[in-house]
Write a protein that holds these residues in place. Structure first.
Motif, PDB file in Angstrom:
ATOM      1  N   LEU A  10     -22.197  46.944  -1.407  1.00 18.36           N
ATOM      2  CA  LEU A  10     -21.313  47.579  -2.382  1.00 18.36           C
ATOM      3  C   LEU A  10     -21.607  49.068  -2.505  1.00 18.36           C
ATOM      4  CD1 LEU A  10     -19.119  47.312  -4.547  1.00 18.36           C
ATOM      5  CD2 LEU A  10     -20.920  46.707  -6.177  1.00 18.36           C
ATOM      6  N   ALA A  11     -22.884  49.425  -2.494  1.00 21.07           N
ATOM      7  CA  ALA A  11     -23.267  50.838  -2.584  1.00 21.07           C
ATOM      8  C   ALA A  11     -22.710  51.628  -1.399  1.00 21.07           C
ATOM      9  CB  ALA A  11     -24.785  50.968  -2.640  1.00 21.07           C
ATOM     10  N   TYR A  12     -22.792  51.056  -0.217  1.00 21.05           N
ATOM     11  CA  TYR A  12     -22.264  51.749   0.962  1.00 21.05           C
ATOM     12  C   TYR A  12     -20.735  51.831   0.920  1.00 21.05           C
ATOM     13  CZ  TYR A  12     -26.525  52.557   3.625  1.00 21.05           C
ATOM     14  OH  TYR A  12     -27.734  53.050   4.054  1.00 21.05           O
ATOM     15  N   GLN A  13     -20.098  50.796   0.431  1.00 18.99           N
ATOM     16  CA  GLN A  13     -18.637  50.849   0.297  1.00 18.99           C
ATOM     17  C   GLN A  13     -18.235  51.960  -0.677  1.00 18.99           C
ATOM     18  OE1 GLN A  13     -17.149  47.020  -0.882  1.00 18.99           O
ATOM     19  NE2 GLN A  13     -17.533  46.066   1.101  1.00 18.99           N
ATOM     20  N   ASN A  14     -18.915  52.022  -1.813  1.00 14.27           N
ATOM     21  CA  ASN A  14     -18.613  53.058  -2.798  1.00 14.27           C
ATOM     22  C   ASN A  14     -18.875  54.449  -2.245  1.00 14.27           C
ATOM     23  OD1 ASN A  14     -17.880  51.152  -4.699  1.00 14.27           O
ATOM     24  ND2 ASN A  14     -19.893  51.102  -5.681  1.00 14.27           N
ATOM     25  N   LEU A  15     -19.977  54.590  -1.519  1.00  7.87           N
ATOM     26  CA  LEU A  15     -20.315  55.876  -0.925  1.00  7.87           C
ATOM     27  C   LEU A  15     -19.245  56.310   0.067  1.00  7.87           C
ATOM     28  CD1 LEU A  15     -22.235  58.243  -0.362  1.00  7.87           C
ATOM     29  CD2 LEU A  15     -23.476  56.743   1.226  1.00  7.87           C
ATOM     30  N   THR A  16     -18.809  55.395   0.910  1.00  8.06           N
ATOM     31  CA  THR A  16     -17.798  55.726   1.915  1.00  8.06           C
ATOM     32  C   THR A  16     -16.483  56.120   1.246  1.00  8.06           C
ATOM     33  OG1 THR A  16     -18.800  54.251   3.544  1.00  8.06           O
ATOM     34  CG2 THR A  16     -16.500  54.840   3.885  1.00  8.06           C
ATOM     35  N   GLU A  17     -16.090  55.375   0.224  1.00  6.25           N
ATOM     36  CA  GLU A  17     -14.834  55.688  -0.469  1.00  6.25           C
ATOM     37  C   GLU A  17     -14.888  57.064  -1.130  1.00  6.25           C
ATOM     38  OE1 GLU A  17     -14.127  52.530  -3.191  1.00  6.25           O
ATOM     39  OE2 GLU A  17     -13.735  51.033  -1.624  1.00  6.25           O
ATOM     40  N   LYS A  18     -15.969  57.346  -1.807  1.00  6.83           N
ATOM     41  CA  LYS A  18     -16.098  58.640  -2.494  1.00  6.83           C
ATOM     42  C   LYS A  18     -16.179  59.779  -1.479  1.00  6.83           C
ATOM     43  CE  LYS A  18     -16.446  57.400  -6.927  1.00  6.83           C
ATOM     44  NZ  LYS A  18     -16.227  55.956  -6.802  1.00  6.83           N
ATOM     45  N   TRP A  19     -16.873  59.550  -0.383  1.00  2.20           N
ATOM     46  CA  TRP A  19     -17.017  60.581   0.652  1.00  2.20           C
ATOM     47  C   TRP A  19     -15.669  60.872   1.320  1.00  2.20           C
ATOM     48  CZ3 TRP A  19     -16.983  59.526   6.157  1.00  2.20           C
ATOM     49  CH2 TRP A  19     -17.249  60.664   6.929  1.00  2.20           C
ATOM     50  N   GLN A  20     -14.926  59.824   1.628  1.00  2.00           N
ATOM     51  CA  GLN A  20     -13.631  60.006   2.279  1.00  2.00           C
ATOM     52  C   GLN A  20     -12.625  60.699   1.368  1.00  2.00           C
ATOM     53  OE1 GLN A  20     -12.724  55.976   3.528  1.00  2.00           O
ATOM     54  NE2 GLN A  20     -13.652  56.299   5.543  1.00  2.00           N
ATOM     55  N   ALA A  21     -12.838  60.607   0.058  1.00  2.11           N
ATOM     56  CA  ALA A  21     -11.918  61.223  -0.896  1.00  2.11           C
ATOM     57  C   ALA A  21     -12.228  62.693  -1.162  1.00  2.11           C
ATOM     58  CB  ALA A  21     -11.968  60.452  -2.222  1.00  2.11           C
ATOM     59  N   LEU A  22     -13.306  63.195  -0.596  1.00  2.00           N
ATOM     60  CA  LEU A  22     -13.641  64.604  -0.812  1.00  2.00           C
ATOM     61  C   LEU A  22     -12.563  65.501  -0.211  1.00  2.00           C
ATOM     62  CD1 LEU A  22     -17.468  64.616   0.027  1.00  2.00           C
ATOM     63  CD2 LEU A  22     -16.415  64.744  -2.237  1.00  2.00           C
ATOM     64  N   PRO A  23     -12.236  66.604  -0.876  1.00  3.91           N
ATOM     65  CA  PRO A  23     -11.179  67.482  -0.369  1.00  3.91           C
ATOM     66  C   PRO A  23     -11.553  68.209   0.906  1.00  3.91           C
ATOM     67  CG  PRO A  23     -12.226  68.447  -2.294  1.00  3.91           C
ATOM     68  CD  PRO A  23     -12.748  67.048  -2.190  1.00  3.91           C
ATOM     69  N   GLU A  24     -12.849  68.417   1.124  1.00  2.29           N
ATOM     70  CA  GLU A  24     -13.304  69.093   2.331  1.00  2.29           C
ATOM     71  C   GLU A  24     -14.124  68.131   3.171  1.00  2.29           C
ATOM     72  OE1 GLU A  24     -15.460  72.572   1.337  1.00  2.29           O
ATOM     73  OE2 GLU A  24     -13.924  73.372   0.011  1.00  2.29           O
ATOM     74  N   ALA A  25     -13.961  68.235   4.465  1.00  2.00           N
ATOM     75  CA  ALA A  25     -14.715  67.385   5.377  1.00  2.00           C
ATOM     76  C   ALA A  25     -16.181  67.808   5.363  1.00  2.00           C
ATOM     77  CB  ALA A  25     -14.149  67.501   6.788  1.00  2.00           C
ATOM     78  N   LYS A  26     -17.061  66.897   5.008  1.00  2.00           N
ATOM     79  CA  LYS A  26     -18.484  67.153   5.003  1.00  2.00           C
ATOM     80  C   LYS A  26     -19.193  66.025   5.724  1.00  2.00           C
ATOM     81  CE  LYS A  26     -18.291  69.573   0.545  1.00  2.00           C
ATOM     82  NZ  LYS A  26     -18.725  69.580  -0.877  1.00  2.00           N
TER      83      LYS A  26
END
Length: 228
Positions: A10-26
């Motif tokens: 679940l932690a990795y799923q949440n991390l991926t979702e939040k990361w993919q939603a960032l306005p800039e690619a990081k």
């Protein structure tokens, strides 16, 4: 007891979702499982679920777990707690990363005690970004001076910064750390790691460029401090 595998997934799923939603690619940040006060069996459960990077706060606990899990050769151990001079050898001989460098003396001892066979120890400077009297870390104004000293030491690699904001002060602290990280990289381009964000504020840290987030309770459940 929480199902560690489920919580980790679940932690990795949440991390991926939040990361993919960032306005800039990081670059996607690394998730460190903070296993302090948890038994070796909990670390093994997380390992079997795919986790490889673990963080500990206490030198003796780090050394004991690393020894018991020596057959798990691909575990990466991060030391994230305050470090006293008389405990540096345990960390120098065990950890792959140290996030809590706040004095040149500690860095010098780690460098001198690091076994050559293990290769350089990767280190982060801890910044007391909220200026809390009771918290470890250097003042922001002292960052470059300490960085210069640490970067000159053999057996250490300066890799970036770490911070633990005061409660309720996460956003201004993370914003300030993002600026400090840019300043540091102007002098030391390889020092691009930013360790910040824990179970309660990691999504905010992500927005400000965290490259490592430290999750304990979210993975392992509440800690048992009676073991300390």
């Amino acid at each position: 007891m929480n199902n560690i595998a489920e919580q980790l997934n679940l932690a990795y799923q949440n991390l991926t979702e939040k990361w993919q939603a960032l306005p800039e690619a990081k670059i996607k940040p690394q998730l460190l499982a903070v296993s302090k006060t948890k038994p070796v069996s909990a670390v093994v459960a997380a390992y079997q679920a795919g986790q490889r990077q673990f963080a500990e706060n206490y030198p003796q606990e780090l050394a004991e777990k690393a020894a018991q899990l020596s057959s798990y050769a691909d575990i990466i151990w991060h030391f994230i707690g305050p470090l006293q001079s008389n405990k540096t050898r345990l960390v120098a001989e065990t950890a792959h990363w140290v996030h809590s460098i706040d004095r040149l003396k500690i860095a010098e001892r780690l460098a001198a005690q690091r076994p050559a066979a293990l290769g350089p120890l990767k280190v982060l400077l801890q910044v007391n970004i909220s200026n809390e009297p009771s918290k470890a870390g250097i003042a922001a104004a002292d960052m470059l001076q300490l960085a210069a000293g640490v970067s000159s030491l053999p057996q250490l690699q300066l890799k970036g910064l770490m911070a633990i904001p005061a409660p309720g002060m996460s956003e201004p602290a993370f914003a300030a750390m993002a600026q400090l990280s840019q300043t540091l990289q102007q002098h030391y381009p390889q020092a691009d790691e930013l360790s910040m964000g824990m179970s309660d504020d990691w999504p905010l840290a992500l927005r400000y460029g965290a490259t490592m987030i430290r999750l304990g309770t979210a993975i392992f459940g509440a800690r048992d401090y009676h073991k300390e």
